[in-house]
Design an enzyme around this catalytic site. Structure first.
Site, mmCIF file in Angstrom:
data_model
loop_
_atom_site.group_PDB
_atom_site.id
_atom_site.type_symbol
_atom_site.label_atom_id
_atom_site.label_comp_id
_atom_site.label_asym_id
_atom_site.label_seq_id
_atom_site.Cartn_x
_atom_site.Cartn_y
_atom_site.Cartn_z
ATOM 1 N N ARG A 1 66.781 -9.398 63.657
ATOM 2 C CA ARG A 1 65.736 -8.334 63.966
ATOM 3 C C ARG A 1 64.572 -8.218 65.116
ATOM 4 O O ARG A 1 64.268 -6.863 65.102
ATOM 5 C CB ARG A 1 64.827 -8.598 62.798
ATOM 6 C CG ARG A 1 63.329 -8.090 62.849
ATOM 7 C CD ARG A 1 61.612 -8.156 61.702
ATOM 8 N NE ARG A 1 61.771 -8.926 61.487
ATOM 9 C CZ ARG A 1 60.529 -10.172 62.209
ATOM 10 N NH1 ARG A 1 60.445 -9.911 62.924
ATOM 11 N NH2 ARG A 1 60.812 -11.249 61.688
ATOM 12 N N TYR B 1 55.919 18.405 66.255
ATOM 13 C CA TYR B 1 56.926 17.982 65.154
ATOM 14 C C TYR B 1 56.192 17.386 63.649
ATOM 15 O O TYR B 1 55.212 16.525 64.329
ATOM 16 C CB TYR B 1 58.214 16.712 64.688
ATOM 17 C CG TYR B 1 58.190 16.321 63.634
ATOM 18 C CD1 TYR B 1 58.869 16.829 62.300
ATOM 19 C CD2 TYR B 1 58.046 14.974 62.919
ATOM 20 C CE1 TYR B 1 59.637 16.658 61.232
ATOM 21 C CE2 TYR B 1 58.837 14.262 61.960
ATOM 22 C CZ TYR B 1 59.086 14.996 61.227
ATOM 23 O OH TYR B 1 59.519 14.644 60.250
ATOM 24 N N ASP C 1 58.760 13.358 73.240
ATOM 25 C CA ASP C 1 59.846 13.925 72.665
ATOM 26 C C ASP C 1 60.646 14.477 72.978
ATOM 27 O O ASP C 1 60.388 15.841 73.295
ATOM 28 C CB ASP C 1 59.375 13.854 70.738
ATOM 29 C CG ASP C 1 60.590 13.895 69.899
ATOM 30 O OD1 ASP C 1 61.581 14.368 70.033
ATOM 31 O OD2 ASP C 1 59.411 13.862 68.942
ATOM 32 N N LYS D 1 68.684 13.217 64.659
ATOM 33 C CA LYS D 1 69.573 14.626 65.301
ATOM 34 C C LYS D 1 70.809 14.839 65.939
ATOM 35 O O LYS D 1 71.911 14.209 65.887
ATOM 36 C CB LYS D 1 68.248 15.453 65.678
ATOM 37 C CG LYS D 1 67.257 15.362 65.021
ATOM 38 C CD LYS D 1 66.934 15.819 63.550
ATOM 39 C CE LYS D 1 65.799 15.500 62.362
ATOM 40 N NZ LYS D 1 64.987 14.643 63.199
HETATM 41 N N1 PLP Z 1 60.864 14.114 66.182
HETATM 42 C C1 PLP Z 1 61.261 15.252 65.780
HETATM 43 C C2 PLP Z 1 61.022 16.835 66.998
HETATM 44 C C3 PLP Z 1 61.582 15.073 65.150
HETATM 45 O O1 PLP Z 1 61.780 16.823 64.159
HETATM 46 C C4 PLP Z 1 61.378 14.622 63.896
HETATM 47 C C5 PLP Z 1 62.245 14.600 62.354
HETATM 48 O O2 PLP Z 1 62.819 15.893 61.991
HETATM 49 C C6 PLP Z 1 61.154 13.581 64.469
HETATM 50 C C7 PLP Z 1 61.079 12.741 65.389
HETATM 51 C C8 PLP Z 1 61.539 12.226 62.856
HETATM 52 O O3 PLP Z 1 62.200 11.393 63.635
HETATM 53 P P1 PLP Z 1 62.370 10.883 61.610
HETATM 54 O O4 PLP Z 1 63.496 11.089 60.839
HETATM 55 O O5 PLP Z 1 64.427 10.333 62.617
HETATM 56 O O6 PLP Z 1 62.221 9.325 61.648
#
Ligand code: PLP
Length: 400
Positions: free
Chosen positions: A63, A119, A194, A219
């Protein structure tokens, strides 16, 4: 740039394959082993005490950290190219990574400025969790953030961080990252971005002045729709706090998933180039189709953020969204696709489609979605690596 919007990305293919992937010194194994263990053995109590005090660099407990995690962390840090002080920390999901980045940058009483069009899960997190931690947040659109006067006016003495997502999911709006970073420096706020949609192959925000880069590695980085993970890249005190938060919040990734992630990242540059190349062809074709009203793709000169994207990105990515000319037809259209499946994720090898109002942004009110530019009929396409003629044929057949 080449015709499909790509610039040569010096070294990315080599870094993706080799960074962090040295042979195992104990056995000579060419591949990094999966360290499937929860704890690490100590020969003496003294060695254990010294390690807990942070003086030996040895591993303690999975962890806290595990050697298998280092391979993908080193790959991402090399690809984001922030220099020797920036390191990546791997988490069990993109949301765990975003949570750790926010908790590292903010404390009770602090104020965050976030981009309106991020998001939906992140918007939900900001609305539900920040107030419980005594933090406040205001939202500005991508266009407002790029305007220094507007950003200064939104800032307060307690503003400690600005959270961006560019291009953003699913409207593909673009923020002028360098301009935001210049204003943020005046304000004493850290810029966190992000970078999931662009991937480090197409955009390197640390070079544009950001302090923190976040990824949903679920992704493009993992790229095969088969694991969930996230990263934060940072330096200095923020990095130390983010590492501690992985221990405190417990958002570590399982070593087997970390190994799969590192293996996938070796082909990141190849996949992203193929997906972006296909997305450009699909966007151009959809834009000409009489049954399509609008296409949102930063690679198209008609996109309002095209010029900024062409300056700060080296390619335009594999995601696009669009609206049909006939309102209310989005469900019929996506259900008529055969090759392209409806899946609420993106960045995998296969082309997938989703309706964000019914998936990634479902948790928001219709008014909030409208403010973000997400109509009930907006369709998001994650373009894969298939033959582009097959992708276009499926879209045209369903449009017909
Ligand atoms: N950031 C973006 C741009 C996303 O599209 C997503 C999820 O679709 C996330 C963060 C969150 O990621 P996770 O689903 O791996 O927790």
């Amino acid at each position: 740039m080449a015709e499909d919007g790509h610039q040569a990305d010096a070294g990315a293919r080599t870094l993706a394959v080799h960074a962090g992937s040295a042979p195992d010194p104990a056995t000579g194994s060419e591949g990094v082993p999966v360290h499937r263990t929860t704890g690490f053995a100590f020969p003496t109590v003294r060695e254990m005490t010294e390690t807990f005090a942070g003086r030996t660099g040895r591993f303690i407990y999975t962890r806290f950290d595990n050697p298998t995690l280092r391979e993908s962390e080193e790959k991402l840090a090399a690809l984001e190219d922030g220099g020797p002080h920036f390191h990546a920390v791997l988490f069990s999901s993109g949301m765990a990574a975003i949570t750790a980045a926010l908790m590292a940058a903010l404390q009770a009483g602090d104020h965050l400025i976030a981009q309106e069009e991020i998001y939906g899960g992140t918007t939900g997190l900001l609305g539900r969790v920040l107030p419980r931690c005594g933090m406040t947040c205001d939202f500005l659109t991508a266009a407002e953030l790029s305007e220094p006067r507007r950003l200064r006016a939104a800032a307060r003495p307690a503003t400690r961080a600005i959270l961006l997502e560019s291009p953003c999911n699913p409207t593909l709006r673009v923020v002028e990252i360098e301009a935001v970073c210049r204003t943020a420096r005046e304000l004493g706020a850290a810029v966190m971005i992000d970078n999931t949609l662009a991937s480090p192959i197409h955009q390197k925000p640390l070079k544009l002045g950001c302090e923190v880069v976040i990824h949903s590695a679920t992704k493009y980085l993992a790229g095969h729709d088969d694991l969930t993970a996230g990263f934060v890249v940072a330096s200095g005190e923020l990095l130390a706090r983010i590492r501690q938060l992985r221990i405190d919040l417990g958002g570590c990734l399982d070593p087997s998933a970390a190994w799969l992630l590192a293996r996938s990242m070796k082909t990141l540059a190849l996949r992203v180039h193929a997906q972006s190349h296909n997305a450009m062809a699909v966007a151009q074709r959809l834009q000409q189709h009489p049954k399509v009203a609008r296409v949102h793709y930063p690679g198209l000169p008609s996109h309002p953020g095209h010029e900024i994207a062409a300056r700060q990105m080296t390619g335009f990515g594999g995601i696009l969204s669009f609206e049909l000319a006939a309102e209310g037809n989005a469900p019929r259209f996506v259900e008529a696709l055969r090759l392209i499946r409806m899946v609420p994720t993106f960045g995998g090898l296969a082309t997938t489609v989703t309706v964000p109002a019914a998936s990634s942004h479902f948790c928001l009110s219709p008014e909030r979605r409208r403010a973000m530019g997400i109509g009930e009929d907006l369709i998001r396409l994650s373009v894969g690596i298939e033959e582009v003629s097959d992708i276009i044929a499926d879209l045209e057949r369903a449009l017909g």
